[in-house]
Design an enzyme around this catalytic site. Sequence first.
Site, short mmCIF file in Angstrom:
data_model
loop_
_atom_site.label_atom_id
_atom_site.label_comp_id
_atom_site.label_asym_id
_atom_site.label_seq_id
_atom_site.Cartn_x
_atom_site.Cartn_y
_atom_site.Cartn_z
N HIS A 271 0.84 -1.21 0.00
CA HIS A 271 0.00 0.00 0.00
C HIS A 271 0.88 1.26 0.00
CE1 HIS A 271 -3.60 2.42 1.15
NE2 HIS A 271 -2.66 3.18 1.70
N GLU A 272 1.82 1.32 0.92
CA GLU A 272 2.62 2.54 1.06
C GLU A 272 3.56 2.76 -0.13
OE1 GLU A 272 1.61 4.55 3.18
OE2 GLU A 272 0.46 3.17 4.45
N HIS A 281 -5.42 7.18 -2.61
CA HIS A 281 -6.30 6.11 -2.13
C HIS A 281 -7.37 5.77 -3.15
CE1 HIS A 281 -5.14 6.80 2.34
NE2 HIS A 281 -4.40 5.85 1.77
#
Length: 316
Positions: A271-272, A281
Amino acid sequence: MANKPLVILLFISIFLPLCFSLPLLQVSPFAFLNDLQGCKKGDHVNGISKLKNFFHYYGYLNHRINVTGHLIEADFDDTFDDFLESAIKTYQQYFHLNPTGLLDVETISQLATPRCGVPDIINGTTSRMLSEHDNDNDSEHDHHHHHLPHAVSHYAFFPGRRRWPSTKYRLTYAFLPGTRADAKAPVARAFATWARNTHFKFSLATNYRRADLKIGFYGGNHGDGYPFDGPGGTLAHAFAPTDGRFHYDSTEKWAVGAVKGRYDLQTVALHEIGHLLGLGHSNVRNAIMYPYIKSGTTKGLNADDIKGIKVLYNRR
């Protein structure tokens, strides 16, 4: 004099267990939400101000940036007003909940889930992170949308469509000295996954200071303007290109793989790293760029994530 050792022993037996039990009493940063379920416009309840600050931080309410470019806390009260109702509706719309503006069970449950610390909406309710239907100019000049600009579900970009220059596709990464050993292989696997699905090449650097991407574990206020909030709140955050910083919250319960009650290091890294490459997002629940992450689970890249990165870098 003979009584002194007894007094000391009594002190130790009474107070030491109390001291050592304190960490077990840690409360989630989102615990205040428990008292807000069922609240509606016009109510005045302790904790509403905290909810307003939450929505303010994540971009749903009166979002402003201070002169240093950091998010700032506003002076909110505990009254459930029109602005909060509107923020709740926008939040509900973003996460595909019934947009009632009420703090119902589903909304409270969503709000209370640990998540990434990067805001969902940047530069205010006025311009959500770029979607595939927006262009570069929209991100700078779109100041009229109060709700999400499109009723579609997909990836998003940072305002200004921030990305690495086309000549910079070989990126080095390094870990902050002292980083926990069990995090390094999961992060390496996450980089390998992104490499398989993009034009980027990632390599581990030995020099932390010179690396393009810097990964480390931090707790509380760690100097980047986005303090962590303790266990059960924000899990990690990363910065848009070409900043390169990716921080885990050291106070969370981490694990390698799906372990009950713990968060998978590789899933959070996937995700990061998406943020490091320029993705914002997504409100697609199965996308890795969805901001909420469940404990005891693992997750990989989704078609939405892959399409988003290809659109961002004009690749098919």
